[in-house]
Design a protein around this motif. Structure first.
Motif: not given
Ligand SMILES: *Cc1c(COP(=O)(O)O)cnc(C)c1O
Length: 375
Positions: A151-156, A172-185
């Motif tokens: 019973d653990l959350a998964v943050i991608e 991002g679509s498989i875990g509890t939520c997914g995190c993206f970065s728009f850092f220039p690189s």
């Protein structure tokens, strides 16, 4: 031939006028916070990630922080993650008073080794943060299975892997939520900081909407303690111009990776391993070599840019000393961090530039004869 590690000017040249027009449009509207550009980007990023919801935030770091806050991770909690990642993955856990628990990586992909996770689970474990490193997703099926069982959350942490796939499923679509970065690189980079969280969990989504704006709803009534994690509309407008190119840019990176793979075939250079069930977006093309210092020096002389991602795994960083069991050894991360080197992989590279980089790598290799062993 000079080949930098990354050439953002080359990318900008192709979208310059459109970006200037988009920025002008936002400035003329003087909608400087939130508004239609942020909403449109959220809709489109949710769609390309096969997720129902997206929340634009101020950076990839704040995407992780806001996710952890929404999942109520705090003092006394433990979060399992990889030591072989950018600092923010574990930094965001520690900032909330929780403890990052580091699990070693798989030697082939450099991603979290699912087989070593279960041994680190305790009654305090609240979540797992698998990081999809360099553009390739983690082996998520076994990780999700463990998460369900305990019973653990998964943050991608998909900061480097927007639109990458694992068994046909999007980052991002498989875990509890997914995190993206728009850092220039990153593959989809803004003209400054930006990030996004995607999820299919409606309750979590609504909580994140509150948290990114100080927990306020209605205005000046605070239901939660949040922060200012908002994405700027100017960044959203720029990202909307770039988004239609993302697929062709990632394809260009894959094409470049394939050319390197061919040129390095049969040599002692260890090229990236992409699992058959994964499509990588090659945010980085990282090789393993025995004598890295000599190679960096040789490439520098040839005018070729390189970078070490990452020179010191997080469990050995000074700032985490108090949180890591004394003497903790994660041998694969430690070995990889001594031998890894990222080469230029950006989509605007020409075949001749790739050839020049590969020739230079191989020239140093042959000059040093047997120094490039298998790592
Ligand atoms: C870039 C990155 C982040 C942080 O993103 P920012 O937008 O720079 O805050 C987090 N995790 C990983 C793996 C990253 O590569």
């Amino acid at each position: 031939m000079d080949v930098p590690l990354l050439d953002l000017q080359a990318q900008f040249a192709g979208v310059r006028q459109e970006v200037l027009d988009a920025v002008s449009e936002v400035l003329d509207s003087q909608v400087c916070i939130g508004g239609p550009k942020v909403a449109e980007l959220e809709e489109k990023i949710a769609a390309i990630s096969d997720c129902k919801y997206a929340v634009g935030v101020s950076s990839g770091t704040d995407a992780l922080l806001c996710s952890l806050m929404a999942l109520e991770v705090g003092p006394g909690d433990e979060v399992i993650t990889t030591p072989f990642t950018f600092f923010a993955t574990a930094g965001s856990v520690a900032r909330l008073g929780a403890k990052p628990v580091f699990v070693d990586i798989d030697a082939g992909t450099f991603n979290l080794d699912p087989e070593q996770i279960e041994a680190k689970i305790t009654a305090r474990t609240k979540a797992i943060i698998p990081v999809h490193l360099f553009g390739q997703m983690c082996d998520l099926d076994p990780i999700m299975e463990i998460a369900r069982r305990y019973d653990l959350a998964v943050i991608e942490d998909a900061a480097q892997s927007i639109t990458a796939t694992y068994k046909g499923r999007k980052a991002g679509s498989i875990g509890t939520c997914g995190c993206f970065s728009f850092f220039p690189s990153k593959n989809l980079g803004g003209a400054g900081d930006g990030g996004m969280i995607v999820t299919n969990d409606e309750k979590l989504y609504e909580k994140m909407l509150l948290l990114r704006n100080h927990g306020s709803n209605p205005k000046y009534y605070y239901r939660l303690i949040g922060g200012n994690f908002r994405l700027d509309p100017i960044q959203a407008a720029i990202l909307l111009v770039k988004l239609p190119h993302l697929e062709e840019w990632s394809e260009g990176r894959r094409r470049n990776a394939a050319q390197y793979d061919r040129l390095f075939a049969g040599s002692s250079v260890r090229t990236p391993y992409i699992r058959p069930e994964c499509v990588s977006i090659f945010n980085q093309y990282a090789i393993l070599v025995e004598d890295r210092a000599a190679l960096i020096e040789g490439l520098k002389e040839a005018g070729i840019g390189t970078e070490i991602y990452y020179p010191v795994p997080l469990h050995l960083q000074e700032c985490f000393t108090a949180m890591v069991p004394p003497g903790l050894s994660l041998p694969v991360s430690e070995r990889v961090s001594r031998h890894i080197l990222a080469l230029p992989i950006y989509p605007e590279l020409t075949p001749a530039m790739i050839e020049c980089v590969a020739d230079s790598v191989l020239r140093v290799a042959s000059r040093r004869d047997d120094t490039f062993g298998t790592v």
